[in-house]
Design a protein around this motif. Structure first.
Motif, PDB file in Angstrom:
ATOM      1  N   GLY A 190       1.051  -1.083   0.163  1.00  0.00           N
ATOM      2  CA  GLY A 190      -0.139  -0.070   0.105  1.00  0.00           C
ATOM      3  C   GLY A 190       0.900   1.281   0.047  1.00  0.00           C
ATOM      4  O   GLY A 190       0.485   2.290  -0.941  1.00  0.00           O
ATOM      5  N   ASN A 191       2.004   0.819  -0.138  1.00  0.00           N
ATOM      6  CA  ASN A 191       2.918   2.343   0.227  1.00  0.00           C
ATOM      7  C   ASN A 191       3.902   2.596  -0.645  1.00  0.00           C
ATOM      8  O   ASN A 191       5.164   3.183  -0.721  1.00  0.00           O
ATOM      9  N   GLY A 192       3.361   1.677  -1.383  1.00  0.00           N
ATOM     10  CA  GLY A 192       4.612   1.550  -3.028  1.00  0.00           C
ATOM     11  C   GLY A 192       5.603   1.024  -2.642  1.00  0.00           C
ATOM     12  O   GLY A 192       6.432   0.778  -4.193  1.00  0.00           O
ATOM     13  N   ASP A 193       5.592  -0.062  -1.784  1.00  0.00           N
ATOM     14  CA  ASP A 193       6.829  -1.007  -1.673  1.00  0.00           C
ATOM     15  C   ASP A 193       6.746  -1.926  -2.181  1.00  0.00           C
ATOM     16  O   ASP A 193       5.492  -2.078  -2.484  1.00  0.00           O
ATOM     17  N   ARG A 194       7.469  -2.697  -2.278  1.00  0.00           N
ATOM     18  CA  ARG A 194       7.460  -4.068  -3.858  1.00  0.00           C
ATOM     19  C   ARG A 194       7.853  -4.836  -2.815  1.00  0.00           C
ATOM     20  O   ARG A 194       9.504  -4.794  -2.492  1.00  0.00           O
ATOM     21  N   ILE A 195       7.496  -6.405  -2.779  1.00  0.00           N
ATOM     22  CA  ILE A 195       8.211  -7.586  -2.344  1.00  0.00           C
ATOM     23  C   ILE A 195       8.311  -8.087  -4.059  1.00  0.00           C
ATOM     24  O   ILE A 195       7.340  -8.760  -4.115  1.00  0.00           O
ATOM     25  N   ASP A 196       9.919  -8.777  -4.002  1.00  0.00           N
ATOM     26  CA  ASP A 196       9.666  -9.389  -5.502  1.00  0.00           C
ATOM     27  C   ASP A 196       9.251 -11.246  -4.842  1.00  0.00           C
ATOM     28  O   ASP A 196      10.460 -11.801  -3.376  1.00  0.00           O
ATOM     29  N   ALA A 197       9.161 -12.246  -5.803  1.00  0.00           N
ATOM     30  CA  ALA A 197       9.067 -13.220  -4.841  1.00  0.00           C
ATOM     31  C   ALA A 197       8.785 -15.112  -5.893  1.00  0.00           C
ATOM     32  O   ALA A 197       7.657 -14.747  -6.966  1.00  0.00           O
ATOM     33  N   GLY A 198       8.992 -15.263  -5.602  1.00  0.00           N
ATOM     34  CA  GLY A 198       9.426 -17.019  -6.788  1.00  0.00           C
ATOM     35  C   GLY A 198       7.941 -17.549  -6.285  1.00  0.00           C
ATOM     36  O   GLY A 198       6.731 -18.135  -7.583  1.00  0.00           O
ATOM     37  N   ALA A 199       6.882 -17.508  -5.517  1.00  0.00           N
ATOM     38  CA  ALA A 199       5.885 -18.206  -5.487  1.00  0.00           C
ATOM     39  C   ALA A 199       5.064 -16.947  -4.474  1.00  0.00           C
ATOM     40  O   ALA A 199       6.123 -16.204  -3.071  1.00  0.00           O
ATOM     41  N   VAL A 200       3.488 -16.561  -4.498  1.00  0.00           N
ATOM     42  CA  VAL A 200       2.587 -15.692  -3.947  1.00  0.00           C
ATOM     43  C   VAL A 200       1.478 -16.573  -3.379  1.00  0.00           C
ATOM     44  O   VAL A 200       1.106 -17.206  -4.741  1.00  0.00           O
ATOM     45  N   VAL A 201       1.086 -16.584  -2.258  1.00  0.00           N
ATOM     46  CA  VAL A 201      -0.416 -17.387  -1.988  1.00  0.00           C
ATOM     47  C   VAL A 201      -1.010 -16.431  -1.334  1.00  0.00           C
ATOM     48  O   VAL A 201      -0.442 -15.673  -0.272  1.00  0.00           O
ATOM     49  N   LEU A 202      -2.246 -16.788  -2.363  1.00  0.00           N
ATOM     50  CA  LEU A 202      -3.330 -15.796  -1.655  1.00  0.00           C
ATOM     51  C   LEU A 202      -3.934 -16.758  -0.564  1.00  0.00           C
ATOM     52  O   LEU A 202      -4.959 -17.471  -0.977  1.00  0.00           O
ATOM     53  N   ALA A 203      -4.249 -15.963   0.568  1.00  0.00           N
ATOM     54  CA  ALA A 203      -4.699 -16.107   1.611  1.00  0.00           C
ATOM     55  C   ALA A 203      -5.420 -15.320   2.425  1.00  0.00           C
ATOM     56  O   ALA A 203      -6.220 -15.192   3.577  1.00  0.00           O
ATOM     57  N   SER A 204      -6.196 -14.314   2.049  1.00  0.00           N
ATOM     58  CA  SER A 204      -7.380 -13.229   2.461  1.00  0.00           C
ATOM     59  C   SER A 204      -8.343 -13.512   2.106  1.00  0.00           C
ATOM     60  O   SER A 204      -9.214 -12.603   2.276  1.00  0.00           O
ATOM     61  N   GLY A 205      -8.638 -14.720   2.455  1.00  0.00           N
ATOM     62  CA  GLY A 205     -10.619 -14.431   2.948  1.00  0.00           C
ATOM     63  C   GLY A 205     -11.566 -13.596   1.960  1.00  0.00           C
ATOM     64  O   GLY A 205     -10.903 -14.392   0.492  1.00  0.00           O
ATOM     65  N   VAL A 206     -12.406 -13.450   2.480  1.00  0.00           N
ATOM     66  CA  VAL A 206     -13.277 -12.880   1.291  1.00  0.00           C
ATOM     67  C   VAL A 206     -12.707 -11.528   0.858  1.00  0.00           C
ATOM     68  O   VAL A 206     -12.855 -10.775  -0.136  1.00  0.00           O
ATOM     69  N   TRP A 207     -11.508 -10.912   1.231  1.00  0.00           N
ATOM     70  CA  TRP A 207     -10.907 -10.132   0.379  1.00  0.00           C
ATOM     71  C   TRP A 207     -10.114 -10.149  -0.702  1.00  0.00           C
ATOM     72  O   TRP A 207      -9.409  -9.838  -1.244  1.00  0.00           O
ATOM     73  N   SER A 208     -10.041 -11.483  -0.813  1.00  0.00           N
ATOM     74  CA  SER A 208      -9.071 -12.093  -1.486  1.00  0.00           C
ATOM     75  C   SER A 208      -9.499 -12.059  -4.022  1.00  0.00           C
ATOM     76  O   SER A 208      -8.623 -11.472  -4.235  1.00  0.00           O
ATOM     77  N   PRO A 209     -10.661 -12.005  -4.107  1.00  0.00           N
ATOM     78  CA  PRO A 209     -11.234 -11.250  -5.244  1.00  0.00           C
ATOM     79  C   PRO A 209     -10.638 -10.308  -5.882  1.00  0.00           C
ATOM     80  O   PRO A 209     -10.062 -10.301  -7.083  1.00  0.00           O
ATOM     81  N   GLU A 210     -10.587  -8.977  -5.355  1.00  0.00           N
ATOM     82  CA  GLU A 210     -10.168  -7.858  -5.052  1.00  0.00           C
ATOM     83  C   GLU A 210      -8.605  -8.315  -5.684  1.00  0.00           C
ATOM     84  O   GLU A 210      -8.538  -7.194  -6.676  1.00  0.00           O
ATOM     85  N   LEU A 211      -8.082  -9.057  -5.428  1.00  0.00           N
ATOM     86  CA  LEU A 211      -6.527  -8.768  -5.117  1.00  0.00           C
ATOM     87  C   LEU A 211      -6.074  -9.454  -6.462  1.00  0.00           C
ATOM     88  O   LEU A 211      -5.940  -9.703  -7.799  1.00  0.00           O
ATOM     89  N   ALA A 212      -7.300 -10.995  -6.798  1.00  0.00           N
ATOM     90  CA  ALA A 212      -7.035 -11.659  -7.843  1.00  0.00           C
ATOM     91  C   ALA A 212      -7.505 -10.795  -9.092  1.00  0.00           C
ATOM     92  O   ALA A 212      -6.817 -11.576 -10.352  1.00  0.00           O
ATOM     93  N   GLY A 213      -8.577  -9.892  -9.403  1.00  0.00           N
ATOM     94  CA  GLY A 213      -8.881  -9.896 -10.519  1.00  0.00           C
ATOM     95  C   GLY A 213      -8.063  -8.654 -11.266  1.00  0.00           C
ATOM     96  O   GLY A 213      -8.169  -9.490 -12.520  1.00  0.00           O
ATOM     97  N   PRO A 214      -7.872  -7.793 -10.914  1.00  0.00           N
ATOM     98  CA  PRO A 214      -6.819  -7.542 -12.021  1.00  0.00           C
ATOM     99  C   PRO A 214      -5.438  -8.306 -12.398  1.00  0.00           C
ATOM    100  O   PRO A 214      -4.761  -7.900 -13.359  1.00  0.00           O
ATOM    101  N   ALA A 215      -5.476  -9.921 -12.149  1.00  0.00           N
ATOM    102  CA  ALA A 215      -4.085 -10.082 -12.765  1.00  0.00           C
ATOM    103  C   ALA A 215      -5.351 -11.346 -13.242  1.00  0.00           C
ATOM    104  O   ALA A 215      -4.159 -12.201 -13.255  1.00  0.00           O
ATOM    105  N   GLY A 216      -6.003 -10.826 -13.672  1.00  0.00           N
ATOM    106  CA  GLY A 216      -6.644 -11.673 -14.346  1.00  0.00           C
ATOM    107  C   GLY A 216      -7.080 -13.440 -14.368  1.00  0.00           C
ATOM    108  O   GLY A 216      -7.793 -13.863 -15.145  1.00  0.00           O
ATOM    109  N   LEU A 217      -7.903 -13.405 -13.034  1.00  0.00           N
ATOM    110  CA  LEU A 217      -8.360 -14.302 -12.293  1.00  0.00           C
ATOM    111  C   LEU A 217      -9.657 -14.019 -11.395  1.00  0.00           C
ATOM    112  O   LEU A 217      -9.536 -13.456 -10.689  1.00  0.00           O
ATOM    113  N   ASP A 218     -10.613 -14.578 -11.946  1.00  0.00           N
ATOM    114  CA  ASP A 218     -12.247 -14.070 -11.425  1.00  0.00           C
ATOM    115  C   ASP A 218     -11.979 -15.382 -10.729  1.00  0.00           C
ATOM    116  O   ASP A 218     -13.101 -16.545 -10.708  1.00  0.00           O
ATOM    117  N   LEU A 219     -12.367 -15.050  -9.148  1.00  0.00           N
ATOM    118  CA  LEU A 219     -12.298 -16.186  -8.045  1.00  0.00           C
ATOM    119  C   LEU A 219     -14.356 -16.501  -7.874  1.00  0.00           C
ATOM    120  O   LEU A 219     -14.923 -15.270  -7.438  1.00  0.00           O
TER     121      LEU A 219
END
Length: 396
Positions: A190-219
């Motif tokens: 949220g502050n503009g910083d970045r973290i690079d990773a070999g894998a990202v695990v999405l485990a944010s429950g009811v808030w997951s679709p809003e993060l997945a959508g811009p990546a082209g994934l309709d949860l």
């Protein structure tokens, strides 16, 4: 600021922390957990904490079996108390569901779960004063009970930190970062910083679709509001069995305070809500219906009264079962859509996710990773009970 790690877990709730703990136990990978608020402050804190293995999906029953083993030995395994009380668990059904109950019990025994069919007299001894004449059959799990989801999540976090996991609170993820090839390469904070990773695990429950959508994934996940009552019965009820009433479609259990926690098992008319803007108190209609059910089932309560109420949101999928596995976006892993099952299976979720992330396959023969694949919805092959209960199929 930019950082780099092997695996980033988005969400510091129960499932994200279980995955972090399991990955840390395996060793050899750098893990960072990102939580937008404080750990376990979202829907984890609203969990009823029921521990039962009674599922019609063998993989879920096996995961709940393994979860109960961790809860009962949490002091040794996690080095912390998780509030688990082994009060046992009873499920009662009407005649229309008696055959399904017997079939599920047989399947559970094949999985090594301690469970037995019991008669009315046995239940009357376990739950004195309960009206039982409209039940046809019961199953009893001596190893069932209830725990505290917040304490469990914090225990996962404590052990994960001891094993080297970095856990950052107050660190909201603004977006998944997508590389030139369409793969996920990390996260933007949220502050503009970045973290690079070999894998990202999405485990944010009811808030997951809003993060997945811009990546082209309709949860296919929706936040389903669920209401809970805390009822003072006139006398303390602490160590009574958890009871699933599949005639009245209600469940209840004792609280450490001596009150009765009462929840809903009728999901035929779900209420979907904004997870950041729903009422945290039970509606008058819900109170009236569920107190009526409770009066029918426990007519001998000496002085029943509402002590309190609250509400939370399940992250439900179309088949009311979780998605655990790789997404169709490279380097993105999903642990979402737990649909009310999350507490009891959380230790096994951690293990399955670690297996899939590090080895690509489940190491537990009775847990078929393919059951939880994202693609099952597009394939038209939802994960459903082998022996469903009429009227209560969604959560079984």
């Amino acid at each position: 600021m930019a950082g780099t790690t092997d695996i980033v877990i988005v969400g510091g709730g129960l499932e994200g922390l279980a995955i972090a703990w399991s990955l840390a136990e395996r060793g050899g990978v750098g893990v960072t957990v990102l939580e937008r608020g404080t750990l376990c402050s979202g829907m984890t804190a609203k969990s009823s904490g029921i521990v039962r293995c009674h599922y019609g999906v063998p993989s879920l029953a096996a995961m709940a079996r393994d979860g109960a083993e961790v809860f009962s030995s949490a002091e040794q395994i996690l080095g912390a108390d998780v509030g688990f009380r082994r009060t046992s668990y009873i499920v009662g059904v009407g005649e229309v569901n008696a055959a399904s109950l017997r079939a599920n019990v047989a399947m559970h025994r094949e999985l090594g779960i301690e469970v037995e069919l019991v008669d009315h007299d046995a239940v009357a001894q376990l739950w004195p004063g309960m009206r039982l004449d409209d039940f046809a059959a019961f199953a009893h799990e001596p190893g069932g009970g209830h725990g505290d989801a917040y304490l469990t999540g914090m225990a996962f976090a404590k052990r994960a930190r001891e094993l080297g996991v970095q856990i950052l609170q107050g660190t909201p993820v603004e977006a998944l970062r997508i590389g030139p090839g369409g793969d996920v390469i990390g996260v933007e904070l949220g502050n503009g910083d970045r973290i690079d990773a070999g894998a990202v695990v999405l485990a944010s429950g009811v808030w997951s679709p809003e993060l997945a959508g811009p990546a082209g994934l309709d949860l296919p996940i929706r936040p389903q509001r669920e209401q809970i009552l805390l009822v003072g019965t006139g006398e303390p009820l602490r160590d009574v069995p958890v009871f699933s009433d599949l005639v009245n479609l209600q469940y209840f259990r004792g609280e450490p305070s001596g009150e009765l926690l009462v929840g809903n098992s009728d999901h035929s008319s779900p209420e979907f809500a904004d997870p950041d803007g729903y009422s945290n108190r039970a509606d008058p209609g819900f109170v009236e219906v569920n107190i009526g059910k409770l009066d029918h089932r426990l007519p001998a309560m000496p002085d029943p009264r509402i002590a309190s109420s609250y509400a939370g949101c399940y992250d439900v999928t179309p088949d009311y079962n979780p998605i655990i596995g790789p997404a169709p976006v490279e380097n993105l892993f999903l642990a979402v859509g737990f649909s009310g099952h999350g507490y009891k299976i959380s230790p096994a979720v951690g293990k399955l996710a670690a297996d899939l992330l590090l080895d690509g396959a489940s190491s537990e023969p009775s847990v078929d990773a393919a059951d939880f694949r994202f693609e099952r919805f597009a394939e038209g092959r939802p994960l459903v009970s082998r022996n469903p209960y009429r009227g209560a199929g969604e959560m079984r």
